[in-house]
Design a protein around this motif. Sequence first.
Motif, PDB file in Angstrom:
ATOM      1  N   GLY A 127       0.837  -1.205   0.000  1.00 32.15           N
ATOM      2  CA  GLY A 127       0.000   0.000   0.000  1.00 32.15           C
ATOM      3  C   GLY A 127       0.871   1.255   0.000  1.00 32.15           C
ATOM      4  N   ARG A 128       0.459   2.256   0.753  1.00 33.51           N
ATOM      5  CA  ARG A 128       1.303   3.438   0.951  1.00 33.51           C
ATOM      6  C   ARG A 128       2.180   3.160   2.178  1.00 33.51           C
ATOM      7  N   THR A 129       3.093   4.061   2.492  1.00 34.06           N
ATOM      8  CA  THR A 129       3.888   3.831   3.696  1.00 34.06           C
ATOM      9  C   THR A 129       3.795   5.041   4.624  1.00 34.06           C
ATOM     10  N   GLY A 130       3.984   4.780   5.918  1.00 38.55           N
ATOM     11  CA  GLY A 130       3.961   5.845   6.917  1.00 38.55           C
ATOM     12  C   GLY A 130       5.307   6.534   7.010  1.00 38.55           C
ATOM     13  N   TRP A 131       6.338   5.822   6.660  1.00 37.22           N
ATOM     14  CA  TRP A 131       7.705   6.381   6.623  1.00 37.22           C
ATOM     15  C   TRP A 131       8.017   6.621   5.164  1.00 37.22           C
ATOM     16  N   MET A 132       8.133   7.861   4.792  1.00 39.63           N
ATOM     17  CA  MET A 132       8.336   8.196   3.379  1.00 39.63           C
ATOM     18  C   MET A 132       9.752   8.690   3.134  1.00 39.63           C
ATOM     19  N   THR A 133      10.164   8.586   1.913  1.00 42.08           N
ATOM     20  CA  THR A 133      11.553   8.921   1.579  1.00 42.08           C
ATOM     21  C   THR A 133      11.596   9.749   0.304  1.00 42.08           C
ATOM     22  N   ILE A 134      12.306  10.850   0.341  1.00 42.61           N
ATOM     23  CA  ILE A 134      12.544  11.595  -0.899  1.00 42.61           C
ATOM     24  C   ILE A 134      13.800  11.017  -1.525  1.00 42.61           C
ATOM     25  N   VAL A 135      13.685  10.576  -2.739  1.00 43.29           N
ATOM     26  CA  VAL A 135      14.821   9.919  -3.374  1.00 43.29           C
ATOM     27  C   VAL A 135      14.789  10.199  -4.878  1.00 43.29           C
ATOM     28  N   ALA A 136      15.968  10.249  -5.484  1.00 41.21           N
ATOM     29  CA  ALA A 136      16.022  10.401  -6.941  1.00 41.21           C
ATOM     30  C   ALA A 136      15.442   9.132  -7.559  1.00 41.21           C
ATOM     31  N   ALA A 137      14.534   9.299  -8.508  1.00 41.06           N
ATOM     32  CA  ALA A 137      13.848   8.141  -9.096  1.00 41.06           C
ATOM     33  C   ALA A 137      14.842   7.116  -9.622  1.00 41.06           C
ATOM     34  N   GLU A 138      15.937   7.613 -10.184  1.00 40.60           N
ATOM     35  CA  GLU A 138      16.899   6.683 -10.777  1.00 40.60           C
ATOM     36  C   GLU A 138      17.745   5.956  -9.718  1.00 40.60           C
ATOM     37  N   GLU A 139      17.633   6.389  -8.443  1.00 40.85           N
ATOM     38  CA  GLU A 139      18.459   5.793  -7.387  1.00 40.85           C
ATOM     39  C   GLU A 139      17.647   4.970  -6.378  1.00 40.85           C
ATOM     40  N   MET A 140      16.374   4.749  -6.669  1.00 43.83           N
ATOM     41  CA  MET A 140      15.520   4.043  -5.713  1.00 43.83           C
ATOM     42  C   MET A 140      16.090   2.689  -5.297  1.00 43.83           C
ATOM     43  N   GLU A 141      16.446   1.894  -6.286  1.00 42.81           N
ATOM     44  CA  GLU A 141      16.916   0.534  -5.999  1.00 42.81           C
ATOM     45  C   GLU A 141      18.192   0.574  -5.148  1.00 42.81           C
ATOM     46  N   LYS A 142      19.034   1.565  -5.452  1.00 46.90           N
ATOM     47  CA  LYS A 142      20.298   1.715  -4.711  1.00 46.90           C
ATOM     48  C   LYS A 142      20.043   1.880  -3.213  1.00 46.90           C
ATOM     49  N   TYR A 143      18.934   2.536  -2.876  1.00 39.90           N
ATOM     50  CA  TYR A 143      18.603   2.763  -1.475  1.00 39.90           C
ATOM     51  C   TYR A 143      17.635   1.711  -0.922  1.00 39.90           C
ATOM     52  N   GLY A 144      17.490   0.620  -1.624  1.00 38.48           N
ATOM     53  CA  GLY A 144      16.638  -0.463  -1.121  1.00 38.48           C
ATOM     54  C   GLY A 144      15.166  -0.123  -1.172  1.00 38.48           C
ATOM     55  N   LEU A 145      14.774   0.688  -2.170  1.00 36.93           N
ATOM     56  CA  LEU A 145      13.375   1.078  -2.317  1.00 36.93           C
ATOM     57  C   LEU A 145      12.859   0.551  -3.656  1.00 36.93           C
ATOM     58  N   PRO A 146      12.438  -0.696  -3.694  1.00 39.57           N
ATOM     59  CA  PRO A 146      12.042  -1.297  -4.974  1.00 39.57           C
ATOM     60  C   PRO A 146      10.734  -0.738  -5.518  1.00 39.57           C
ATOM     61  N   LYS A 147      10.631  -0.761  -6.850  1.00 41.62           N
ATOM     62  CA  LYS A 147       9.396  -0.290  -7.496  1.00 41.62           C
ATOM     63  C   LYS A 147       8.229  -1.190  -7.125  1.00 41.62           C
ATOM     64  N   ASN A 148       8.508  -2.473  -6.980  1.00 41.48           N
ATOM     65  CA  ASN A 148       7.435  -3.423  -6.694  1.00 41.48           C
ATOM     66  C   ASN A 148       7.858  -4.352  -5.547  1.00 41.48           C
ATOM     67  N   PRO A 149       7.772  -3.842  -4.302  1.00 42.18           N
ATOM     68  CA  PRO A 149       8.252  -4.653  -3.184  1.00 42.18           C
ATOM     69  C   PRO A 149       7.312  -5.816  -2.854  1.00 42.18           C
ATOM     70  N   VAL A 150       7.797  -7.016  -3.068  1.00 39.68           N
ATOM     71  CA  VAL A 150       7.017  -8.235  -2.741  1.00 39.68           C
ATOM     72  C   VAL A 150       7.998  -9.287  -2.228  1.00 39.68           C
ATOM     73  N   VAL A 151       7.479 -10.336  -1.634  1.00 34.37           N
ATOM     74  CA  VAL A 151       8.316 -11.488  -1.305  1.00 34.37           C
ATOM     75  C   VAL A 151       7.667 -12.697  -1.959  1.00 34.37           C
ATOM     76  N   SER A 152       8.454 -13.723  -2.145  1.00 35.24           N
ATOM     77  CA  SER A 152       7.885 -14.890  -2.809  1.00 35.24           C
ATOM     78  C   SER A 152       6.920 -15.601  -1.864  1.00 35.24           C
ATOM     79  N   SER A 153       5.768 -15.974  -2.381  1.00 40.82           N
ATOM     80  CA  SER A 153       4.783 -16.665  -1.541  1.00 40.82           C
ATOM     81  C   SER A 153       5.337 -18.011  -1.104  1.00 40.82           C
ATOM     82  N   MET A 154       6.265 -18.535  -1.881  1.00 40.55           N
ATOM     83  CA  MET A 154       6.879 -19.808  -1.531  1.00 40.55           C
ATOM     84  C   MET A 154       7.646 -19.674  -0.204  1.00 40.55           C
TER      85      MET A 154
END
Length: 200
Positions: A127-154
């Motif tokens: 969903g949305r998050t309560g802790w938000m981060t301003i980050v350069a769009a191109e650097e999201m992954e570098k800061y551990g902020l994935p576009k689609n954060p999920v874990v494997s159901s397995m």
Amino acid sequence: MHHCMHCENTPCANNCPANAIERRKGGQVVIHQDLCVGCRTCQEACPFDVPVYDQTTNASYKCIMCYDRVESGLRPACVSSCIGDALISGPRAEVVAEARKRAKRYSEQFGKEYIVYGADKINDYVGRTGWMTIVAAEEMEKYGLPKNPVVSSMALRQTCKTIGVGASAAVALGAGAHFLYWLANRKEVLAAREKEGGHE
Ligand code: SF4
Ligand code: SF4
Ligand code: SF4
């Protein structure tokens, strides 16, 4: 360990077999140490690699967004002690408005797009998050902020099987509030501050 994002859809709480994780009315996601049985399912369910298991107490822990202070009218301890105004807290609408303002300013100053991660729904899992981060769009992954954060159901199924219990929901819905953690490149912002000769 990353900082807890205080996810609106609380995947950690939804999968805690002991109902030890609660989302408070202010949006703070809290592990109640006295209820935690140390099964670590929340670690598996968290797409941001947040909860940490403590062997000495046989419980998991993480940031609780100082819910006790906030509910008493105080700011979280880290916000109170931050002298650089890098952390702000308050009602969600105010925090988002300030974060968007800063993101726009950084975008103009540094010639690349800055976004407020968590201000809008990221995906169905968090969903949305309560802790938000301003980050350069191109650097999201570098800061551990994935576009689609999920874990494997397995991985989740495996954990539940190991501990012999199913997942259960323990979500207290409430008005989303709080928080911004600003994570843009510190050097760039210090340079901007110098240029402006003032406050960030
Ligand atoms: S970041 Fe992880 S621990 Fe924090 S609320 Fe989201 S799923 Fe739970
Ligand atoms: S370690 Fe297990 S019992 Fe404790 S909070 Fe995480 S999922 Fe719940
Ligand atoms: S001081 Fe900040 S990081 Fe620590 S629990 Fe409070 S809100 Fe979380």
